[in-house]
Design a protein around this motif. Sequence first.
Motif, short mmCIF file in Angstrom:
data_model
loop_
_atom_site.label_atom_id
_atom_site.label_comp_id
_atom_site.label_asym_id
_atom_site.label_seq_id
_atom_site.Cartn_x
_atom_site.Cartn_y
_atom_site.Cartn_z
N GLY A 259 -8.80 1.98 10.24
CA GLY A 259 -8.58 0.82 9.38
C GLY A 259 -9.68 0.60 8.36
N MET A 260 -9.98 1.64 7.58
CA MET A 260 -10.97 1.56 6.51
C MET A 260 -10.38 2.15 5.24
SD MET A 260 -14.46 2.57 8.57
CE MET A 260 -15.54 1.88 7.32
N ASP A 261 -11.05 1.92 4.10
CA ASP A 261 -10.56 2.44 2.82
C ASP A 261 -10.24 3.93 2.91
OD1 ASP A 261 -10.97 -0.08 1.78
OD2 ASP A 261 -12.78 0.45 0.66
N LYS A 262 -11.18 4.69 3.40
CA LYS A 262 -11.03 6.15 3.44
C LYS A 262 -9.89 6.57 4.37
CE LYS A 262 -11.76 10.63 3.45
NZ LYS A 262 -12.75 11.29 4.27
N THR A 263 -9.82 5.98 5.56
CA THR A 263 -8.82 6.42 6.53
C THR A 263 -7.41 6.04 6.08
OG1 THR A 263 -9.19 4.40 7.84
CG2 THR A 263 -10.43 6.36 8.46
N MET A 264 -7.26 4.85 5.50
CA MET A 264 -5.94 4.43 5.04
C MET A 264 -5.52 5.22 3.81
SD MET A 264 -3.57 2.50 6.11
CE MET A 264 -2.09 1.58 5.61
N THR A 265 -6.48 5.56 2.95
CA THR A 265 -6.17 6.41 1.79
C THR A 265 -5.69 7.78 2.25
OG1 THR A 265 -7.78 5.26 0.39
CG2 THR A 265 -7.13 7.47 -0.29
N GLN A 284 -11.72 -3.00 8.77
CA GLN A 284 -12.03 -3.80 7.59
C GLN A 284 -11.00 -4.91 7.42
OE1 GLN A 284 -13.37 0.07 4.95
NE2 GLN A 284 -12.81 -1.76 3.82
N SER A 285 -11.48 -6.11 7.12
CA SER A 285 -10.55 -7.22 6.90
C SER A 285 -9.85 -7.11 5.55
CB SER A 285 -11.28 -8.56 7.00
OG SER A 285 -12.34 -8.63 6.07
N GLN A 286 -10.49 -6.42 4.59
CA GLN A 286 -9.88 -6.16 3.28
C GLN A 286 -10.13 -4.71 2.91
OE1 GLN A 286 -11.29 -8.95 0.37
NE2 GLN A 286 -10.16 -10.66 1.24
N MET A 287 -9.14 -4.08 2.25
CA MET A 287 -9.28 -2.69 1.85
C MET A 287 -8.83 -2.50 0.41
SD MET A 287 -8.12 -0.34 5.09
CE MET A 287 -6.69 -1.27 5.62
N SER A 288 -9.43 -1.49 -0.25
CA SER A 288 -8.98 -1.04 -1.57
C SER A 288 -8.34 0.32 -1.39
CB SER A 288 -10.17 -0.95 -2.54
OG SER A 288 -10.75 -2.22 -2.73
#
Length: 360
Positions: A259-265, A284-288
């Motif tokens: 659940g982080m920017d890199k993993t979700m990307t 992360q509570s918020q992701m880009s």
Amino acid sequence: MSRENKTEEDGKENMAAWLVGIKTLRIQPYTLPPLGPHDAKIRIKAVGICGSDVHHFKHMRCANFVVKKPMVIGHECAGVVEEVGSQVRSLTVGDRVALEPGISCGRCNSCRVGCYNLCSEMKFFGSPPTNGSLATMVLHPANLCFKLPDNVSLEEGAMCEPLSVGVHACRRANIGPETKVLIVGAGPIGLVSMLAARAFGAPKIVMVDIDDCRLSFAKKLGADGTILASTKIEDVQDEVIQIENAIGARVDVSFDCVGMDKTMTTALSATRAGGKVCLVGLAQSQMSIPLTPAAAREVDVIGIFRYRNTWPLCIDFLRTGKIDVKPLITHRFSFSQQDVEKAFETTARGGNAIKVMFNL
């Protein structure tokens, strides 16, 4: 000493592991409320440490759940029925049971439509302000205590809780015999998601992680392929090519168990057009993330929060041998002040610790 603090057998005071400050746990007396007509009193025998327990231990909070006063910690648990309420017919004294740790209100719209895991009034073991289950004895609704078959141990019963996350994710994503699966994150939840996906029939499962030791463990547990990733977002496309080569096709369903920017990307980029991405980890509570390109390929993003109606299936998977969770239990500790401290320190360090278990 109040009467409810005494056990039927030895009269000893009920004790529990209380989180009293950052990285500070104390085994202290725990007064239980009176036994209700629909409750069971359970002598706890096995408790696993979860990532959320570690967040509470290290930060006195996990996401928006903040520990504001001393709290009994723990929620992955199993034990033996010590006493039952006057209206309980499903259990008898001596039954070995696994406990589903969340008590929903039963009245809100989420509960009425069957999505009780989304209940806003949920009282969940070890999630503030509700006391948890790392204790000698607890009270719990009898309908949330599930009997274990003779060939399923109490430790395996405690493992039904993390396994339920994987089972719920597989149900949400409709995993089946034709589903090729990517799992990002080879921690405990990633590993139980892999075991669940295999039990649901997934023919090919590839695991991604930044830790080679975790990937080796995943391989031994049955992963068809493993990819050692970096923490750099610019490496995603190269890693997606590695994922496709390992799985031999495009990915049908991805589980992001971090659940982080890199993993979700990575999950969004690797999943085929028309596929699904399940966000299981909530680091992360918020992701880009590149949501627009994924939407243009009609990739469905599915949220996962805990589980619902999973214990019977988990227990059946364990009973039949379709899932073996025993290898995940890498460390065991007793219920003493010294061991409680050591156990949480061991889990917090990570390394080769997958599931740390207390034997009470």
